[in-house]
Design an enzyme around this catalytic site. Structure first.
Site, PDB file in Angstrom:
ATOM      1  N   GLY A 202       0.991  -1.155  -0.095  1.00  0.00           N
ATOM      2  CA  GLY A 202      -0.118   0.273  -0.137  1.00  0.00           C
ATOM      3  C   GLY A 202       0.919   1.317   0.066  1.00  0.00           C
TER       4      GLY A 202
ATOM      5  N   GLN B 189       3.087   9.777   1.211  1.00  0.00           N
ATOM      6  CA  GLN B 189       4.405   9.058   1.531  1.00  0.00           C
ATOM      7  C   GLN B 189       5.329   9.566   0.535  1.00  0.00           C
ATOM      8  OE1 GLN B 189       2.406   5.125   2.321  1.00  0.00           O
ATOM      9  NE2 GLN B 189       4.264   5.078   3.411  1.00  0.00           N
TER      10      GLN B 189
ATOM     11  N   CYS C 238       5.807  -0.367   7.497  1.00  0.00           N
ATOM     12  CA  CYS C 238       5.604   0.830   6.751  1.00  0.00           C
ATOM     13  C   CYS C 238       6.920   1.309   5.741  1.00  0.00           C
ATOM     14  CB  CYS C 238       5.308   1.919   7.797  1.00  0.00           C
ATOM     15  SG  CYS C 238       4.764   3.548   6.737  1.00  0.00           S
ATOM     16  N   LEU C 239       6.647   1.483   4.771  1.00  0.00           N
ATOM     17  CA  LEU C 239       7.612   1.989   3.589  1.00  0.00           C
ATOM     18  C   LEU C 239       8.327   3.345   4.168  1.00  0.00           C
ATOM     19  CD1 LEU C 239       6.053   1.190   0.302  1.00  0.00           C
ATOM     20  CD2 LEU C 239       7.771   0.067   1.669  1.00  0.00           C
TER      21      LEU C 239
ATOM     22  N   HIS D 208      -4.285   1.257   7.762  1.00  0.00           N
ATOM     23  CA  HIS D 208      -2.991   1.996   8.002  1.00  0.00           C
ATOM     24  C   HIS D 208      -2.748   3.146   6.941  1.00  0.00           C
ATOM     25  CE1 HIS D 208       1.612   1.104   7.909  1.00  0.00           C
ATOM     26  NE2 HIS D 208       1.546   1.947   6.906  1.00  0.00           N
ATOM     27  N   GLU D 209      -3.234   2.973   5.906  1.00  0.00           N
ATOM     28  CA  GLU D 209      -2.994   3.614   4.798  1.00  0.00           C
ATOM     29  C   GLU D 209      -3.910   5.155   5.171  1.00  0.00           C
ATOM     30  OE1 GLU D 209      -0.933   3.302   2.806  1.00  0.00           O
ATOM     31  OE2 GLU D 209      -0.662   1.117   3.032  1.00  0.00           O
TER      32      GLU D 209
ATOM     33  N   HIS E 140      -2.074   7.243   7.395  1.00  0.00           N
ATOM     34  CA  HIS E 140      -1.274   8.256   6.786  1.00  0.00           C
ATOM     35  C   HIS E 140      -2.003   9.704   6.244  1.00  0.00           C
ATOM     36  CE1 HIS E 140       2.474   6.020   6.427  1.00  0.00           C
ATOM     37  NE2 HIS E 140       1.988   4.991   5.928  1.00  0.00           N
TER      38      HIS E 140
HETATM   39  O1  GNR Z   1       4.032  -2.815   2.742  1.00  0.00           O
HETATM   40  C1  GNR Z   1       3.430  -2.628   3.768  1.00  0.00           C
HETATM   41  N1  GNR Z   1       2.922  -3.712   4.371  1.00  0.00           N
HETATM   42  C2  GNR Z   1       2.140  -3.812   5.452  1.00  0.00           C
HETATM   43  C3  GNR Z   1       1.972  -4.863   6.370  1.00  0.00           C
HETATM   44  C4  GNR Z   1       0.859  -5.005   7.381  1.00  0.00           C
HETATM   45  C5  GNR Z   1       0.244  -3.620   7.468  1.00  0.00           C
HETATM   46  C6  GNR Z   1       0.612  -2.535   6.817  1.00  0.00           C
HETATM   47  C7  GNR Z   1       1.172  -2.580   5.777  1.00  0.00           C
HETATM   48  S1  GNR Z   1       1.271  -1.355   4.641  1.00  0.00           S
HETATM   49  C8  GNR Z   1       2.915  -1.191   4.138  1.00  0.00           C
HETATM   50  C9  GNR Z   1       3.475  -0.305   2.861  1.00  0.00           C
HETATM   51  C10 GNR Z   1       3.098   1.093   3.570  1.00  0.00           C
HETATM   52  O2  GNR Z   1       3.885   1.573   4.316  1.00  0.00           O
HETATM   53  N2  GNR Z   1       2.018   1.720   3.616  1.00  0.00           N
HETATM   54  O3  GNR Z   1       1.528   3.002   3.767  1.00  0.00           O
HETATM   55 NI    NI Z   2       2.885   3.093   5.688  1.00  0.00          NI
END
Ligand code: GNR
Ligand code: NI
Length: 172
Positions: free
Chosen positions: A46, A51, A94-95, A136-137, A140
Protein backbone atom coordinates in the site's frame (compact mmCIF):
# COMPACT_ATOMS: atom_id res chain seq x y z
CA UNK A 1 5.03 6.24 -14.94
CA UNK A 2 7.76 7.29 -12.57
CA UNK A 3 9.25 5.86 -9.41
CA UNK A 4 9.26 8.57 -6.74
CA UNK A 5 11.30 8.87 -3.58
CA UNK A 6 9.49 7.59 -0.49
CA UNK A 7 9.79 9.91 2.52
CA UNK A 8 10.89 8.28 5.76
CA UNK A 9 10.42 9.19 9.40
CA UNK A 10 11.42 11.57 10.86
CA UNK A 11 9.96 13.95 8.26
CA UNK A 12 7.45 16.72 9.03
CA UNK A 13 5.53 16.11 5.79
CA UNK A 14 4.50 12.64 7.00
CA UNK A 15 2.64 14.42 9.83
CA UNK A 16 0.57 16.63 7.52
CA UNK A 17 -3.16 16.13 7.12
CA UNK A 18 -3.89 15.40 3.46
CA UNK A 19 -6.51 17.41 1.57
CA UNK A 20 -9.59 16.00 -0.18
CA UNK A 21 -9.47 15.78 -3.97
CA UNK A 22 -12.07 17.94 -5.82
CA UNK A 23 -12.27 15.79 -8.90
CA UNK A 24 -10.45 12.70 -10.14
CA UNK A 25 -8.79 14.14 -13.26
CA UNK A 26 -5.76 13.38 -15.41
CA UNK A 27 -3.40 14.84 -12.82
CA UNK A 28 -4.76 12.58 -10.07
CA UNK A 29 -4.64 9.53 -12.36
CA UNK A 30 -1.02 10.30 -13.26
CA UNK A 31 -0.26 10.56 -9.54
CA UNK A 32 -1.95 7.18 -8.89
CA UNK A 33 0.12 5.60 -11.72
CA UNK A 34 3.34 6.96 -10.20
CA UNK A 35 2.30 5.85 -6.71
CA UNK A 36 1.60 2.31 -7.95
CA UNK A 37 5.00 2.15 -9.70
CA UNK A 38 6.71 3.45 -6.58
CA UNK A 39 4.84 0.95 -4.36
CA UNK A 40 5.66 -2.07 -6.55
CA UNK A 41 9.29 -0.99 -6.81
CA UNK A 42 9.53 -0.78 -3.01
CA UNK A 43 7.71 -4.13 -2.61
CA UNK A 44 4.97 -2.61 -0.49
CA UNK A 45 1.29 -3.55 -0.40
CA UNK A 46 0.00 0.00 0.00
CA UNK A 47 1.06 3.62 -0.40
CA UNK A 48 -0.51 6.98 0.51
CA UNK A 49 0.27 10.08 -1.59
CA UNK A 50 1.84 11.89 1.37
CA UNK A 51 4.54 9.18 1.44
CA UNK A 52 5.86 10.69 -1.79
CA UNK A 53 5.29 14.20 -0.44
CA UNK A 54 1.86 14.97 -1.93
CA UNK A 55 -0.79 15.87 0.68
CA UNK A 56 -3.82 14.56 -1.24
CA UNK A 57 -6.29 11.98 0.08
CA UNK A 58 -5.21 9.27 -2.36
CA UNK A 59 -4.17 5.67 -1.63
CA UNK A 60 -3.02 2.79 -3.84
CA UNK A 61 -2.92 -0.83 -2.67
CA UNK A 62 -2.24 -4.31 -3.98
CA UNK A 63 -2.42 -7.10 -1.43
CA UNK A 64 -2.27 -9.92 -3.99
CA UNK A 65 0.34 -12.44 -2.81
CA UNK A 66 0.88 -14.17 -6.14
CA UNK A 67 3.94 -13.10 -8.05
CA UNK A 68 3.47 -11.83 -11.58
CA UNK A 69 -0.15 -11.06 -10.84
CA UNK A 70 -1.29 -7.53 -10.23
CA UNK A 71 -4.51 -6.52 -8.55
CA UNK A 72 -4.13 -2.78 -7.99
CA UNK A 73 -6.75 -0.87 -6.00
CA UNK A 74 -7.18 2.91 -5.95
CA UNK A 75 -8.89 4.95 -3.24
CA UNK A 76 -9.63 8.68 -3.50
CA UNK A 77 -11.19 10.56 -0.53
CA UNK A 78 -11.80 7.32 1.42
CA UNK A 79 -14.09 7.44 4.46
CA UNK A 80 -14.58 4.63 6.96
CA UNK A 81 -18.32 4.06 7.37
CA UNK A 82 -18.32 1.17 9.76
CA UNK A 83 -15.80 -0.29 12.12
CA UNK A 84 -16.28 -3.70 13.64
CA UNK A 85 -15.89 -3.74 17.44
CA UNK A 86 -13.98 -6.99 17.01
CA UNK A 87 -10.21 -6.46 16.84
CA UNK A 88 -7.39 -8.30 15.17
CA UNK A 89 -3.63 -8.05 15.44
CA UNK A 90 -1.21 -7.92 12.51
CA UNK A 91 2.51 -7.41 12.38
CA UNK A 92 2.75 -4.11 10.52
CA UNK A 93 5.55 -2.46 8.65
CA UNK A 94 5.67 0.82 6.75
CA UNK A 95 7.72 1.99 3.78
CA UNK A 96 8.14 5.29 5.65
CA UNK A 97 9.47 3.47 8.75
CA UNK A 98 11.98 1.17 7.03
CA UNK A 99 12.91 -2.21 8.58
CA UNK A 100 10.77 -1.75 11.69
CA UNK A 101 7.85 -4.02 12.52
CA UNK A 102 5.35 -4.20 15.35
CA UNK A 103 2.10 -5.94 16.21
CA UNK A 104 -0.77 -3.47 15.98
CA UNK A 105 -4.38 -4.03 17.01
CA UNK A 106 -7.15 -2.59 14.82
CA UNK A 107 -10.81 -3.27 14.04
CA UNK A 108 -10.88 -6.57 12.15
CA UNK A 109 -13.46 -5.44 9.58
CA UNK A 110 -14.50 -2.12 8.12
CA UNK A 111 -16.51 -0.55 5.32
CA UNK A 112 -14.91 2.14 3.22
CA UNK A 113 -16.61 4.61 0.89
CA UNK A 114 -14.32 6.12 -1.76
CA UNK A 115 -13.89 7.19 -5.38
CA UNK A 116 -12.07 4.79 -7.69
CA UNK A 117 -9.52 5.48 -10.48
CA UNK A 118 -12.36 6.68 -12.73
CA UNK A 119 -13.93 8.90 -10.07
CA UNK A 120 -16.87 6.56 -9.46
CA UNK A 121 -18.28 6.24 -5.94
CA UNK A 122 -17.70 2.79 -4.45
CA UNK A 123 -18.10 0.93 -1.16
CA UNK A 124 -15.68 -1.79 -0.07
CA UNK A 125 -16.29 -4.30 2.71
CA UNK A 126 -12.86 -5.20 4.02
CA UNK A 127 -11.56 -7.81 6.43
CA UNK A 128 -8.27 -9.54 7.18
CA UNK A 129 -5.13 -7.99 5.69
CA UNK A 130 -7.23 -5.76 3.42
CA UNK A 131 -8.95 -4.16 6.44
CA UNK A 132 -5.63 -3.70 8.27
CA UNK A 133 -3.92 -2.22 5.23
CA UNK A 134 -6.67 0.27 4.35
CA UNK A 135 -6.74 1.49 7.97
CA UNK A 136 -2.93 1.81 7.98
CA UNK A 137 -3.11 3.85 4.75
CA UNK A 138 -5.96 6.03 6.01
CA UNK A 139 -3.89 6.85 9.09
CA UNK A 140 -1.27 8.32 6.70
CA UNK A 141 -3.94 10.76 5.45
CA UNK A 142 -4.20 12.06 9.04
CA UNK A 143 -0.45 12.20 9.57
CA UNK A 144 -0.47 9.09 11.75
CA UNK A 145 2.13 6.27 11.58
CA UNK A 146 1.84 2.80 13.13
CA UNK A 147 4.64 3.63 15.57
CA UNK A 148 2.28 6.19 17.17
CA UNK A 149 0.39 3.25 18.72
CA UNK A 150 3.50 1.95 20.50
CA UNK A 151 4.73 2.97 23.95
CA UNK A 152 6.65 6.26 24.10
CA UNK A 153 9.85 4.33 24.75
CA UNK A 154 9.49 1.93 21.82
CA UNK A 155 8.51 4.77 19.51
CA UNK A 156 11.43 6.99 20.50
CA UNK A 157 13.86 4.08 20.10
CA UNK A 158 12.63 3.50 16.56
CA UNK A 159 12.83 7.20 15.65
CA UNK A 160 16.34 7.41 17.10
CA UNK A 161 17.43 4.39 15.05
CA UNK A 162 15.90 5.79 11.87
CA UNK A 163 17.53 9.21 12.39
CA UNK A 164 20.91 7.52 12.68
CA UNK A 165 20.41 5.51 9.53
CA UNK A 166 19.08 8.33 7.39
CA UNK A 167 21.18 8.30 4.21
CA UNK A 168 20.86 12.06 3.74
CA UNK A 169 21.85 12.84 7.31
CA UNK A 170 24.66 15.35 7.48
CA UNK A 171 27.46 13.85 9.56
CA UNK A 172 29.86 16.27 11.16
O1 GNR B 1 4.01 -2.76 2.63
C1 GNR B 1 3.36 -2.61 3.66
N1 GNR B 1 3.02 -3.70 4.40
C2 GNR B 1 2.12 -3.67 5.45
C3 GNR B 1 2.04 -4.78 6.28
C4 GNR B 1 1.16 -4.81 7.33
C5 GNR B 1 0.34 -3.73 7.56
C6 GNR B 1 0.40 -2.61 6.75
C7 GNR B 1 1.28 -2.58 5.70
S1 GNR B 1 1.33 -1.20 4.67
C8 GNR B 1 2.97 -1.25 4.10
C9 GNR B 1 3.20 -0.21 3.03
C10 GNR B 1 3.04 1.17 3.63
O2 GNR B 1 3.83 1.69 4.33
N2 GNR B 1 1.92 1.78 3.37
O3 GNR B 1 1.68 2.99 3.90
NI1 NI C 1 2.78 3.05 5.76
Amino acid sequence: MTIKKILTEPNKLLREISKPVDKVGIEEQKLMDDMLDTMYDAKGIGLAAIQIGIPKRIIVMDICREENKKEPMFFVNPVIKNKNPEKSIYEEGCLSVPNQFAEIERPSKCEVEYLNYDGEKKILKAEGLLATCIQHEMDHLEGVLFIDYLSKLKKSMIIKKLSKNKPDRIVV
